[in-house]
Motif scaffolding. Structure first.
Motif, PDB file in Angstrom:
ATOM      1  N   ALA A   1     -14.480  17.551  16.734  1.00 11.90           N
ATOM      2  CA  ALA A   1     -13.247  17.043  15.711  1.00 11.90           C
ATOM      3  C   ALA A   1     -11.940  17.703  15.892  1.00 11.90           C
ATOM      4  CB  ALA A   1     -13.893  17.449  14.488  1.00 11.90           C
ATOM      5  N   SER A   2     -11.854  18.853  16.951  1.00 13.73           N
ATOM      6  CA  SER A   2     -10.657  19.415  17.369  1.00 13.73           C
ATOM      7  C   SER A   2      -9.626  18.331  17.932  1.00 13.73           C
ATOM      8  CB  SER A   2     -10.925  20.527  17.906  1.00 13.73           C
ATOM      9  OG  SER A   2     -11.228  20.393  19.288  1.00 13.73           O
ATOM     10  N   ARG A   3     -10.267  17.367  18.465  1.00 11.69           N
ATOM     11  CA  ARG A   3      -9.445  16.368  19.141  1.00 11.69           C
ATOM     12  C   ARG A   3      -8.981  15.488  18.190  1.00 11.69           C
ATOM     13  NH1 ARG A   3     -13.037  19.303  21.818  1.00 11.69           N
ATOM     14  NH2 ARG A   3     -12.877  18.932  24.097  1.00 11.69           N
ATOM     15  N   PRO A   4      -7.322  14.715  18.560  1.00  8.73           N
ATOM     16  CA  PRO A   4      -6.662  14.012  17.525  1.00  8.73           C
ATOM     17  C   PRO A   4      -7.840  13.010  17.054  1.00  8.73           C
ATOM     18  CG  PRO A   4      -5.604  14.446  19.134  1.00  8.73           C
ATOM     19  CD  PRO A   4      -6.845  15.097  19.656  1.00  8.73           C
ATOM     20  N   ALA A   5      -7.958  12.677  15.808  1.00  9.10           N
ATOM     21  CA  ALA A   5      -8.995  11.687  14.980  1.00  9.10           C
ATOM     22  C   ALA A   5      -8.891  10.370  15.647  1.00  9.10           C
ATOM     23  CB  ALA A   5      -8.756  12.002  13.560  1.00  9.10           C
ATOM     24  N   GLY A   6      -7.726  10.118  15.361  1.00 12.01           N
ATOM     25  CA  GLY A   6      -7.360   8.511  16.126  1.00 12.01           C
ATOM     26  C   GLY A   6      -7.775   8.221  17.670  1.00 12.01           C
ATOM     27  N   ALA A   7      -7.407   9.299  18.466  1.00 15.32           N
ATOM     28  CA  ALA A   7      -7.875   9.043  19.669  1.00 15.32           C
ATOM     29  C   ALA A   7      -9.444   9.178  20.081  1.00 15.32           C
ATOM     30  CB  ALA A   7      -7.087  10.307  20.531  1.00 15.32           C
ATOM     31  N   TYR A   8     -10.050  10.181  19.147  1.00 18.19           N
ATOM     32  CA  TYR A   8     -11.524  10.190  19.139  1.00 18.19           C
ATOM     33  C   TYR A   8     -12.119   9.037  18.688  1.00 18.19           C
ATOM     34  CZ  TYR A   8     -16.115  12.394  19.117  1.00 18.19           C
ATOM     35  OH  TYR A   8     -17.541  12.693  19.246  1.00 18.19           O
ATOM     36  N   ALA A   9     -11.708   8.376  17.690  1.00 21.05           N
ATOM     37  CA  ALA A   9     -12.200   7.092  17.303  1.00 21.05           C
ATOM     38  C   ALA A   9     -12.044   5.915  18.076  1.00 21.05           C
ATOM     39  CB  ALA A   9     -11.639   6.868  15.887  1.00 21.05           C
ATOM     40  N   ALA A  10     -10.769   5.937  18.669  1.00 24.29           N
ATOM     41  CA  ALA A  10     -10.523   4.812  19.459  1.00 24.29           C
ATOM     42  C   ALA A  10     -11.351   4.960  20.965  1.00 24.29           C
ATOM     43  CB  ALA A  10      -9.137   4.789  19.912  1.00 24.29           C
ATOM     44  N   ALA A  11     -11.491   6.311  21.644  1.00 17.72           N
ATOM     45  CA  ALA A  11     -12.368   6.455  22.654  1.00 17.72           C
ATOM     46  C   ALA A  11     -14.005   6.277  22.520  1.00 17.72           C
ATOM     47  CB  ALA A  11     -12.172   8.025  23.131  1.00 17.72           C
ATOM     48  N   LYS A  12     -14.206   6.623  21.285  1.00 13.32           N
ATOM     49  CA  LYS A  12     -15.659   6.142  20.929  1.00 13.32           C
ATOM     50  C   LYS A  12     -16.022   4.806  21.162  1.00 13.32           C
ATOM     51  CE  LYS A  12     -19.466   7.736  17.686  1.00 13.32           C
ATOM     52  NZ  LYS A  12     -19.656   8.537  16.456  1.00 13.32           N
ATOM     53  N   ALA A  13     -15.025   4.257  20.412  1.00 13.28           N
ATOM     54  CA  ALA A  13     -15.105   2.672  20.127  1.00 13.28           C
ATOM     55  C   ALA A  13     -14.959   1.964  21.410  1.00 13.28           C
ATOM     56  CB  ALA A  13     -13.810   2.192  19.336  1.00 13.28           C
ATOM     57  N   PHE A  14     -14.289   2.614  22.369  1.00 11.52           N
ATOM     58  CA  PHE A  14     -14.091   2.043  23.954  1.00 11.52           C
ATOM     59  C   PHE A  14     -15.108   2.263  24.486  1.00 11.52           C
ATOM     60  CE2 PHE A  14      -9.286   2.734  24.137  1.00 11.52           C
ATOM     61  CZ  PHE A  14      -8.914   1.867  23.282  1.00 11.52           C
ATOM     62  N   LEU A  15     -16.051   3.401  24.439  1.00  7.41           N
ATOM     63  CA  LEU A  15     -17.229   3.582  25.219  1.00  7.41           C
ATOM     64  C   LEU A  15     -18.410   2.742  24.234  1.00  7.41           C
ATOM     65  CD1 LEU A  15     -17.118   7.628  24.876  1.00  7.41           C
ATOM     66  CD2 LEU A  15     -17.387   6.070  27.140  1.00  7.41           C
ATOM     67  N   ARG A  16     -18.468   2.587  23.154  1.00  6.24           N
ATOM     68  CA  ARG A  16     -19.475   1.659  22.508  1.00  6.24           C
ATOM     69  C   ARG A  16     -19.021   0.330  22.219  1.00  6.24           C
ATOM     70  NH1 ARG A  16     -22.872   6.760  19.326  1.00  6.24           N
ATOM     71  NH2 ARG A  16     -22.909   7.913  21.044  1.00  6.24           N
ATOM     72  N   HIS A  17     -18.206  -0.286  22.951  1.00  9.55           N
ATOM     73  CA  HIS A  17     -17.697  -1.462  22.700  1.00  9.55           C
ATOM     74  C   HIS A  17     -18.806  -2.562  22.745  1.00  9.55           C
ATOM     75  CE1 HIS A  17     -15.208  -5.016  23.079  1.00  9.55           C
ATOM     76  NE2 HIS A  17     -15.726  -5.454  24.177  1.00  9.55           N
ATOM     77  N   ARG A  18     -18.899  -3.367  21.467  1.00 11.77           N
ATOM     78  CA  ARG A  18     -19.936  -4.383  21.265  1.00 11.77           C
ATOM     79  C   ARG A  18     -21.307  -3.827  21.131  1.00 11.77           C
ATOM     80  NH1 ARG A  18     -19.312  -9.606  22.113  1.00 11.77           N
ATOM     81  NH2 ARG A  18     -21.403  -9.856  23.096  1.00 11.77           N
ATOM     82  N   LEU A  19     -21.589  -2.411  21.118  1.00  8.24           N
ATOM     83  CA  LEU A  19     -22.937  -1.997  20.994  1.00  8.24           C
ATOM     84  C   LEU A  19     -23.456  -2.546  19.578  1.00  8.24           C
ATOM     85  CD1 LEU A  19     -25.070  -0.037  21.656  1.00  8.24           C
ATOM     86  CD2 LEU A  19     -23.913   1.730  20.811  1.00  8.24           C
TER      87      LEU A  19
END
Length: 253
Positions: free
Chosen positions: A198-216
């Motif tokens: 959570a020390s990462r910027p929240a918006g970037a973390y959420a977007a990165a996770k969404a990119f990794l789990r696209h269509r999951l």
């Protein structure tokens, strides 16, 4: 009756406690956990969370078979539909999610832990695994899709097909958990890991996770829809019902 889920703030992390006995998942417990996850995302901006158990030796044993005993096909379908939706919500939660596996995580409990971003597990005294095949029905198809997307295929095959479960050292070697700790330190280590993510910027973390789990979530839901009737056929197979009945009888002795 007490709420099966309790939330607690710990230094910027929300600990989501499974908080009713051994935490077997009946319809109420599934709904409570799903509701808590939805509220954290909607009302609080998806803060970092740690999924933990208040039971001293059990994280979660999966579905509450005693509450499902005698349920008709539509009843089992409703519970499985709710559980599968919960799994999708947890797997795609925008914030950091860490499982603190200080006790046994079996079947549906194992899936909840594996849907999180990271896992800290007790070095000894706990097992993690999928026991469904031992009773005669499969791990839900959407859950298998999730596992294949997030973990190595050979580890998933061992989980799904063998039904034996693993202690901490073996789970770590297979890449199913990222950290091992003494039982008393599992929660604190999991909170530390959640704060680190959570020390990462929240918006970037959420977007990165969404990119990794696209269509999951879509692929999980699609597979569950395609295979639900096959799952139910196997659940209600007479041999499966005999195995489930024998296990329930052993629990009641």
């Amino acid at each position: 009756m007490t709420n099966p889920v309790r939330l607690e703030e710990q230094d910027g992390v929300v600990v989501v406690w499974l908080d009713r006995g051994a935490n077997a998942l009946n319809h109420e417990a599934i709904a409570a956990l799903d509701g808590a996850m939805a509220d954290l995302a909607r009302e609080r901006g998806s803060p970092a969370l740690v999924l933990a158990s208040s039971h001293p030796s059990v994280f979660c044993p999966g579905l509450d078979l005693k509450s499902l005993d005698g349920q008709p096909r539509d009843g089992i379908r409703a519970v499985m539909t709710a559980f599968n939706a919960l799994l999708r919500r947890l797997a795609t939660y925008p914030g950091a999610a860490v499982a603190a596996v200080a006790g046994h995580a079996i079947a549906g409990g194992c899936l909840l832990a594996l849907a999180c971003d990271r896992r800290v597990m007790a070095r000894s005294g706990a097992r993690i695994g999928l026991s469904e095949v031992n009773l005669g029905f499969p791990v839900p198809a959407g859950a298998v899709a999730m596992l294949l997307a997030l973990y190595q295929t050979r580890a998933v095959e061992q989980l799904v097909l063998e039904g034996d479960g693993f202690g901490g050292e073996r789970a770590f070697a297979l890449g199913l958990v990222e950290r091992l700790a003494d039982n008393s330190a599992v929660l604190s280590d999991a909170c530390r890991q959640a704060r680190h993510l959570a020390s990462r910027p929240a918006g970037a973390y959420a977007a990165a996770k969404a990119f990794l789990r696209h269509r999951l979530a879509h692929s999980m839901a699609e597979r569950d829809d395609e295979e639900m009737e096959r799952f139910l056929d196997l659940w209600f197979d007479p041999h499966t019902q005999d195995r489930i009945g024998a296990l329930i009888a052993s629990m009641r002795r």
